[in-house]
Structure formats: structure tokens, C-alpha cells
Design an enzyme around this catalytic site. Structure first.
Site, PDB file in Angstrom:
ATOM      1  N   ASN A  90      37.018  43.797  47.625  1.00  0.00           N
ATOM      2  CA  ASN A  90      36.521  45.124  48.012  1.00  0.00           C
ATOM      3  C   ASN A  90      37.457  45.856  48.978  1.00  0.00           C
ATOM      4  OD1 ASN A  90      34.463  47.253  48.946  1.00  0.00           O
ATOM      5  ND2 ASN A  90      34.865  46.055  50.802  1.00  0.00           N
ATOM      6  N   TYR A 159      47.631  56.422  46.919  1.00  0.00           N
ATOM      7  CA  TYR A 159      46.393  55.624  46.824  1.00  0.00           C
ATOM      8  C   TYR A 159      45.940  55.565  45.363  1.00  0.00           C
ATOM      9  CZ  TYR A 159      41.320  54.775  47.074  1.00  0.00           C
ATOM     10  OH  TYR A 159      40.049  54.306  46.871  1.00  0.00           O
TER      11      TYR A 159
HETATM   12  N1  LIG Z   1      34.625  55.521  50.323  1.00  0.00           N
HETATM   13  C1  LIG Z   1      35.011  56.046  49.175  1.00  0.00           C
HETATM   14  O1  LIG Z   1      34.886  57.278  48.954  1.00  0.00           O
HETATM   15  C2  LIG Z   1      35.565  55.165  48.098  1.00  0.00           C
HETATM   16  C3  LIG Z   1      35.635  55.685  46.798  1.00  0.00           C
HETATM   17  C4  LIG Z   1      36.151  54.903  45.779  1.00  0.00           C
HETATM   18  C5  LIG Z   1      36.578  53.624  46.045  1.00  0.00           C
HETATM   19  N2  LIG Z   1      36.512  53.136  47.305  1.00  0.00           N
HETATM   20  C6  LIG Z   1      37.011  51.764  47.523  1.00  0.00           C
HETATM   21  O2  LIG Z   1      35.987  50.982  48.084  1.00  0.00           O
HETATM   22  C7  LIG Z   1      36.560  49.911  48.831  1.00  0.00           C
HETATM   23  C8  LIG Z   1      35.874  49.814  50.193  1.00  0.00           C
HETATM   24  O3  LIG Z   1      36.113  50.998  50.907  1.00  0.00           O
HETATM   25  P1  LIG Z   1      35.061  51.635  51.920  1.00  0.00           P
HETATM   26  O4  LIG Z   1      34.742  52.981  51.427  1.00  0.00           O
HETATM   27  O5  LIG Z   1      33.966  50.692  52.225  1.00  0.00           O
HETATM   28  O6  LIG Z   1      36.051  51.840  53.177  1.00  0.00           O
HETATM   29  P2  LIG Z   1      35.904  51.476  54.737  1.00  0.00           P
HETATM   30  O7  LIG Z   1      34.528  51.816  55.216  1.00  0.00           O
HETATM   31  O8  LIG Z   1      37.064  52.149  55.392  1.00  0.00           O
HETATM   32  O9  LIG Z   1      36.096  49.898  54.764  1.00  0.00           O
HETATM   33  C9  LIG Z   1      37.329  49.311  54.428  1.00  0.00           C
HETATM   34  C10 LIG Z   1      37.267  47.801  54.619  1.00  0.00           C
HETATM   35  O10 LIG Z   1      38.546  47.253  54.264  1.00  0.00           O
HETATM   36  C11 LIG Z   1      38.949  46.352  55.298  1.00  0.00           C
HETATM   37  N3  LIG Z   1      40.403  46.294  55.450  1.00  0.00           N
HETATM   38  C12 LIG Z   1      41.288  47.327  55.500  1.00  0.00           C
HETATM   39  N4  LIG Z   1      42.525  46.846  55.739  1.00  0.00           N
HETATM   40  C13 LIG Z   1      42.418  45.499  55.851  1.00  0.00           C
HETATM   41  C14 LIG Z   1      43.338  44.452  56.113  1.00  0.00           C
HETATM   42  N5  LIG Z   1      44.647  44.673  56.348  1.00  0.00           N
HETATM   43  N6  LIG Z   1      42.874  43.182  56.171  1.00  0.00           N
HETATM   44  C15 LIG Z   1      41.566  42.927  55.964  1.00  0.00           C
HETATM   45  N7  LIG Z   1      40.643  43.871  55.707  1.00  0.00           N
HETATM   46  C16 LIG Z   1      41.070  45.133  55.657  1.00  0.00           C
HETATM   47  C17 LIG Z   1      38.294  46.903  56.557  1.00  0.00           C
HETATM   48  O11 LIG Z   1      38.098  45.848  57.507  1.00  0.00           O
HETATM   49  P3  LIG Z   1      38.787  45.754  58.970  1.00  0.00           P
HETATM   50  O12 LIG Z   1      39.265  47.116  59.348  1.00  0.00           O
HETATM   51  O13 LIG Z   1      37.689  45.202  59.823  1.00  0.00           O
HETATM   52  O14 LIG Z   1      39.880  44.760  58.752  1.00  0.00           O
HETATM   53  C18 LIG Z   1      36.952  47.397  56.036  1.00  0.00           C
HETATM   54  O15 LIG Z   1      36.006  46.360  56.020  1.00  0.00           O
HETATM   55  C19 LIG Z   1      38.061  50.208  48.905  1.00  0.00           C
HETATM   56  O16 LIG Z   1      38.752  49.413  47.973  1.00  0.00           O
HETATM   57  C20 LIG Z   1      38.151  51.680  48.517  1.00  0.00           C
HETATM   58  O17 LIG Z   1      39.401  51.992  47.939  1.00  0.00           O
HETATM   59  C21 LIG Z   1      36.004  53.867  48.334  1.00  0.00           C
END
Ligand SMILES: NC(=O)c1ccc[n+]([C@@H]2O[C@H](COP(=O)([O-])OP(=O)(O)OC[C@H]3O[C@@H](n4cnc5c(N)ncnc54)[C@H](OP(=O)(O)O)[C@@H]3O)[C@@H](O)[C@H]2O)c1
Length: 252
Positions: A90, A159
Site C-alpha cells: 500500500n 508519480y
Molecule cells: N490519496 C489518494 O488520493 C490516492 C489515490 C490513488 C492511489 N493512492 C495510493 O494509495 C496508497 C496509500 O496512500 P495514502 O493516500 O494512504 O497516502 P498517505 O496518507 O500519505 O500515506 C502514505 C503511507 O506510506 C508510507 N510511506 C511513505 N514513504 C515510506 C517509506 N519510505 N517507508 C515506509 N513507508 C512509507 C507512510 O508511512 P510513514 O510516513 O509513517 O513512513 C504512510 O503510511 C499509495 O500507494 C498511493 O499512491 C492514493
């Protein structure tokens, strides 16, 4: 979901957003969930909230840009829990990094987390499944609508390219698993805009994050978790390949 009670899921990016929602939902369904991220204290807080649920959440610290951290997590899961049955890739991020002006460091970081870590985790998870003759395991790849189309929004073009790579990896993983006659399933989840910390982190601005997420009614992290539970709970002969879903009002 009954057949998953007591089984082990590894969820990356479990500290906030979609990963936190998925972890909660899997624990409520009785799974033992290993949640990893850099901010492990936040995962511990979620684990405390879930104490009275059917399953449990075990926090493990991991910086996904460091292969040694990833391999440590898999080593601990094997030693303490036997191995992974369900891998939820994720964690992911976007920097504001246009193709004409973005920094190489930001591009590299996106490649490392969104593409490379996901590939390492998938490889290690399948290895642990096969070592224990687990033939009903499941690999999830949390991708994006941005893995299916490129919108003219320069901060997110790189991205989008990383998520197009995830589309290729989804098909590739499935092909390799079928080649070895495994029944391990692969599912990509491709949401549009979800209300999480993603936008705030991308633009390094709370204000900007709030502005983007209030343009229309976004998806919630729980909507993505529900899609995952649907695919995981499908009968073993049904592989949900890719789920594309966006907020009803989202145009792009
Ligand atoms: N939000 C949207 O609009 C959206 C839309 C489509 C797809 N997505 C996808 O959904 C997924 C989750 O995103 P989200 O929306 O939940 O974003 P988020 O709230 O910013 O959460 C991102 C997560 O990724 C972790 N992360 C980032 N860099 C990391 C690293 N170097 N090592 C370990 N963990 C890391 C962060 O944990 P820490 O910072 O605690 O390490 C956090 O738990 C992603 O793959 C994103 O591309 C999101």
C-alpha cells in the site's frame, strides 16, 4: 472472510490513510496484521485501539527505501508468525516533481517506494508462501487511476509513471504465478482521489491538501479497504484483477 481468520497479512504504509484503514478492517476480520511504516508509534496507537477486536495488529518499523529494513521485517514475520499469507503493498507517495523541473532525488524516492519496494515485498511474500505450501495467498498492489491514464497535471506526471509501472507489475506477477502453476492471486486497487495525507504530503502544505480534498466528495480510506476485503473474500477460483473506482463527481 472466515477462511482468513488467524492468517497473517503484511500491510505497508500502515501508519495513516489507506494502509491504516486496511489494517483496521483486516484485524476486525480476525487476521493477524503486521503493519509497517517509518512512524511506528502511530501504528502502535492504532494497535491499542484494536485491542478488543478479533485479530491483532503488530507494528514493525520499516523504511521502504532500505532493502535491509524490508528483509528484516520479513525475517521477523517468519520467525515470530511463520510467514506472510496476504501481502498488501500500500505505501506510496508523490512529490511535486514535474518532468521538466523536478529533482532527481524526488523521482528516485518515488521509484524506490512505489515500484522497487513493492517488487521486493511481493517477491519475498511469495517466497514465504511457497516455503510453507500456501497456495491460496494473495498479493495486493495499491495503485491508482493514475496508473491507467495521464492527466495534464505536471506535479504528478512522474508519480503517474510509477503507477503505470505497477500496472505492468500486476500483469507480470500474475503471469509468473500461473507459469509455476500457483493459485496465489494478484489484485490491483486503483482509486481516484482519496481523502488522506497524500495531497498534504505531496505539496508539503496542509492548506493545499485540504483544498484539493474539498473540491468534491472524495473517496474515504475505508472505501479502498472495503474493495480489498471484497477481492480477498472472493472464492479461491475468482481472481479480481484490478478495481478502478473514483469519486462520483471526479471528472478526470
Ligand atoms: N490519496 C489518494 O488520493 C490516492 C489515490 C490513488 C492511489 N493512492 C495510493 O494509495 C496508497 C496509500 O496512500 P495514502 O493516500 O494512504 O497516502 P498517505 O496518507 O500519505 O500515506 C502514505 C503511507 O506510506 C508510507 N510511506 C511513505 N514513504 C515510506 C517509506 N519510505 N517507508 C515506509 N513507508 C512509507 C507512510 O508511512 P510513514 O510516513 O509513517 O513512513 C504512510 O503510511 C499509495 O500507494 C498511493 O499512491 C492514493
Amino acid at each position: 472472510m472466515e477462511r482468513w481468520v488467524g492468517r497473517v497479512a503484511l500491510v505497508t504504509g500502515a501508519s495513516v490513510g489507506i494502509g491504516a484503514a486496511i489494517s483496521r478492517k483486516l484485524v476486525q476480520n480476525g487476521m493477524t496484521v503486521v503493519g509497517c511504516a517509518r512512524n511506528v508509534e502511530q501504528i502502535q496507537e492504532i494497535a491499542n485501539d484494536l485491542k478488543s477486536e478479533k485479530g491483532k495488529l503488530i507494528p514493525m518499523r520499516c523504511d521502504l527505501t532500505r532493502e535491509e529494513d524490508i528483509l528484516d521485517v520479513f525475517g521477523r514475520v517468519k520467525k515470530e508468525l511463520g510467514g506472510v499469507d496476504v501481502m498488501v503493498n500500500n505505501a506510496g507517495l508523490s512529490h511535486n516533481a514535474p518532468l521538466l523541473t523536478g529533482s532527481t532525488q524526488d523521482w528516485r524516492n518515488m521509484l524506490e517506494v512505489n515500484v522497487l519496494a513493492l517488487s521486493i515485498c511481493s517477491r519475498e511474500a511469495v517466497k514465504q508462501m511457497r516455503e510453507r505450501n500456501v497456495d491460496d495467498g494473495h498479493i495486493f498492489l495499491v495503485s491508482s487511476m493514475s496508473g491507467h491514464r495521464v492527466i495534464p497535471n505536471s506535479p504528478g506526471h512522474f508519480y503517474s509513471a510509477t503507477k503505470h509501472a505497477v500496472k505492468g507489475l500486476t500483469d507480470g506477477l500474475r503471469n509468473e504465478l500461473r507459469e509455476i502453476k500457483s493459485h496465489i492471486r494478484v489484485t490491483a486497487l486503483c482509486p481516484g482521489l482519496v481523502h488522506t495525507e497524500f495531497q498534504k504530503r505531496m505539496y508539503q502544505s496542509e492548506e493545499m491538501g485540504n483544498k484539493i480534498c474539498s473540491m468534491f466528495k472524495c473517496l474515504e480510506a475505508d472505501d479502498v479497504a472495503d474493495a480489498l476485503v471484497y477481492a480477498l473474500g472472493a472464492p479461491p477460483h475468482v481472481q479480481i484483477h484490478d478495481i478502478l473506482f473514483r469519486p462520483t463527481e471526479q471528472i478526470s
